[in-house]
Design a protein around this motif. Structure first.
Motif, short mmCIF file in Angstrom:
data_model
loop_
_atom_site.label_atom_id
_atom_site.label_comp_id
_atom_site.label_asym_id
_atom_site.label_seq_id
_atom_site.Cartn_x
_atom_site.Cartn_y
_atom_site.Cartn_z
N VAL A 1 -5.96 1.44 -3.61
CA VAL A 1 -6.47 0.07 -3.53
C VAL A 1 -6.18 -0.67 -4.83
CG1 VAL A 1 -8.61 -1.29 -3.44
CG2 VAL A 1 -8.24 0.58 -1.79
N GLU A 2 -6.51 -0.03 -5.95
CA GLU A 2 -6.30 -0.67 -7.26
C GLU A 2 -4.82 -0.93 -7.52
OE1 GLU A 2 -6.84 0.38 -11.97
OE2 GLU A 2 -8.25 1.27 -10.55
N ILE B 1 0.84 -1.20 0.00
CA ILE B 1 0.00 0.00 0.00
C ILE B 1 0.88 1.25 0.00
CG2 ILE B 1 -1.66 1.35 1.36
CD1 ILE B 1 -2.78 -1.45 2.32
N ILE B 2 1.92 1.25 0.81
CA ILE B 2 2.82 2.42 0.86
C ILE B 2 3.54 2.59 -0.46
CG2 ILE B 2 4.86 3.40 1.99
CD1 ILE B 2 3.92 1.89 4.57
N GLN B 3 4.05 1.51 -1.04
CA GLN B 3 4.75 1.60 -2.33
C GLN B 3 3.81 2.12 -3.42
OE1 GLN B 3 7.92 1.12 -3.23
NE2 GLN B 3 8.71 0.34 -1.32
N ALA B 4 2.60 1.58 -3.47
CA ALA B 4 1.62 2.03 -4.47
C ALA B 4 1.26 3.49 -4.25
CB ALA B 4 0.37 1.15 -4.42
N SER B 5 1.15 3.89 -3.00
CA SER B 5 0.83 5.29 -2.68
C SER B 5 1.96 6.21 -3.09
CB SER B 5 0.56 5.43 -1.18
OG SER B 5 -0.53 4.62 -0.81
N LEU B 6 3.20 5.78 -2.87
CA LEU B 6 4.35 6.58 -3.29
C LEU B 6 4.31 6.80 -4.80
CD1 LEU B 6 7.14 7.94 -2.85
CD2 LEU B 6 8.15 5.66 -3.11
N GLY C 1 -10.58 -2.79 2.70
CA GLY C 1 -10.57 -2.96 4.15
C GLY C 1 -9.17 -3.02 4.73
N SER C 2 -8.21 -3.52 3.94
CA SER C 2 -6.82 -3.56 4.40
C SER C 2 -6.24 -2.16 4.52
CB SER C 2 -5.95 -4.39 3.45
OG SER C 2 -6.29 -5.75 3.54
N VAL C 3 -6.64 -1.31 3.59
CA VAL C 3 -6.14 0.07 3.64
C VAL C 3 -6.65 0.75 4.91
CG1 VAL C 3 -6.16 2.32 2.50
CG2 VAL C 3 -5.95 0.24 1.13
N THR C 4 -7.93 0.61 5.18
CA THR C 4 -8.47 1.26 6.38
C THR C 4 -7.98 0.57 7.65
OG1 THR C 4 -10.52 -0.02 6.18
CG2 THR C 4 -10.50 2.20 5.23
N TYR D 1 -0.99 14.60 -4.03
CA TYR D 1 -1.82 14.13 -2.92
C TYR D 1 -3.30 14.19 -3.28
CZ TYR D 1 -4.03 13.88 1.67
OH TYR D 1 -4.80 13.52 2.73
N GLY D 2 -3.76 15.37 -3.68
CA GLY D 2 -5.18 15.59 -3.92
C GLY D 2 -5.77 14.74 -5.02
N SER D 3 -4.99 14.44 -6.02
CA SER D 3 -5.49 13.65 -7.15
C SER D 3 -5.31 12.16 -6.97
CB SER D 3 -4.81 14.11 -8.44
OG SER D 3 -5.17 15.43 -8.74
N THR D 4 -4.80 11.75 -5.83
CA THR D 4 -4.67 10.32 -5.53
C THR D 4 -5.79 9.94 -4.57
OG1 THR D 4 -2.27 10.36 -5.82
CG2 THR D 4 -3.18 8.53 -4.55
N ALA D 5 -6.72 9.16 -5.06
CA ALA D 5 -7.84 8.71 -4.24
C ALA D 5 -7.48 7.38 -3.57
CB ALA D 5 -9.09 8.54 -5.11
N ILE D 6 -8.15 7.09 -2.48
CA ILE D 6 -7.97 5.80 -1.82
C ILE D 6 -8.26 4.68 -2.82
CG2 ILE D 6 -8.85 4.26 -0.02
CD1 ILE D 6 -7.07 6.42 1.13
N SER D 7 -9.24 4.86 -3.68
CA SER D 7 -9.55 3.82 -4.68
C SER D 7 -8.37 3.59 -5.63
CB SER D 7 -10.81 4.18 -5.46
OG SER D 7 -10.67 5.42 -6.11
N ASP D 8 -7.61 4.65 -5.94
CA ASP D 8 -6.40 4.49 -6.77
C ASP D 8 -5.36 3.64 -6.04
OD1 ASP D 8 -7.41 6.24 -8.78
OD2 ASP D 8 -6.66 7.98 -7.67
#
Length: 188
Positions: free
Chosen positions: A33-34, A11-16, A41-44, A24-31
Motif C-alpha cells: 500500500v505504501e 500495485i503489481i509493480q510495487a509488489s514486484l 481498499g484498492s488492494v483488496t 514474499y513473507g517479509s512483504t506485508a500488504i501495508s508495504d
C-alpha cells in the motif's frame, strides 16, 4: 482477475519491487500500500485473493521481463557464448544497481508458498520452464544441440539463482563473473 487499471498495475509493480528485495513473507500488504500509493481498499478490491494473488501477478510480470530480456539478447548475440554472457551480465548489472537487493522474486515466493498454494507452485514452475525454454531456443539457434541446450539452460538458471544469493551476501559480482566465465567456456 480484476479489471486492469493504472492502480492495479502500480500495485503489481510495487509488489514486484518489494518481493524482489524482501521476499514474499517479509512483504506485508501495508508495504505494498505504501509503495504503490494506492489506498488499502484498492488492494483488496483488485486482489480478492490477497497476497497470493498479488504474488501470482508478480511472477507473471517478472516472467515477461525475463523472457523479453532473453529475446533481446538472442537478437543481439552472435554466438551461444555471447548469448549467455549478455543474459548474465544484464541480470548482474541490474542486481548491482539495486544495491544487491532486487533478486528474483520467484524463488522466495515458491519456496514460501508453493506447498500451500498450488496456483503459485504452478506459476513458479511455468516461470522456470519458460525461462529454460527461451534460453534453450536461443542456444539452439546458435548451433547447440537442442537437448544439450536445454541442459545448459537449466544449469544457467540454477547458477544464476545461486549467484544472486551469493552476491547478495558478499555484496559483489564475483559469483556472477565466475558463472559467466565458466558457462562461456562450456559453450565456446
Amino acid at each position: 482477475m480484476g479489471q486492469r487499471t493504472d492502480t492495479r498495475d502500480r500495485i503489481i509493480q510495487a509488489s514486484l519491487r518489494a518481493m524482489r528485495e524482501r521476499g514474499y513473507g517479509s512483504t506485508a500488504i501495508s508495504d505494498i500500500v505504501e509503495a504503490s500509493g494506492a489506498p488499502r481498499g484498492s488492494v483488496t478490491f483488485h486482489f480478492k485473493g490477497g497476497k497470493d494473488e498479488i504474488a501470482g501477478e508478480v511472477i507473471a510480470l517478472r516472467a515477461s521481463q525475463v523472457f523479453e530480456g532473453i529475446e533481446r539478447a538472442v537478437a543481439k548475440s552472435t554466438s551461444a557464448a555471447d548469448l549467455l554472457e549478455t543474459c548474465l551480465d544484464r541480470i548482474a548489472a541490474e542486481f548491482a544497481e539495486s544495491g544487491f537487493l532486487a533478486g528474483c522474486p520467484v524463488v522466495p515466493i515458491t519456496i514460501e508458498r508453493a506447498a500451500q498454494s498450488p496456483e503459485l507452485s504452478e506459476a513458479g514452475a511455468g516461470f522456470f520452464a519458460g525461462w529454460r525454454e527461451s534460453l534453450a531456443r536461443g542456444l539452439a539457434g546458435h548451433g547447440i544441440d537442442p537437448g544439450r541446450a536445454t541442459r545448459i539452460a537449466t544449469m544457467t538458471i540454477a547458477a544464476t539463482e545461486g549467484a544472486l544469493a551469493i552476491s547478495r551476501v558478499e555484496r559483489n559480482l564475483d559469483a556472477f563473473d565466475a558463472v559467466r566465465d565458466e558457462l562461456r567456456a562450456l559453450v565456446a
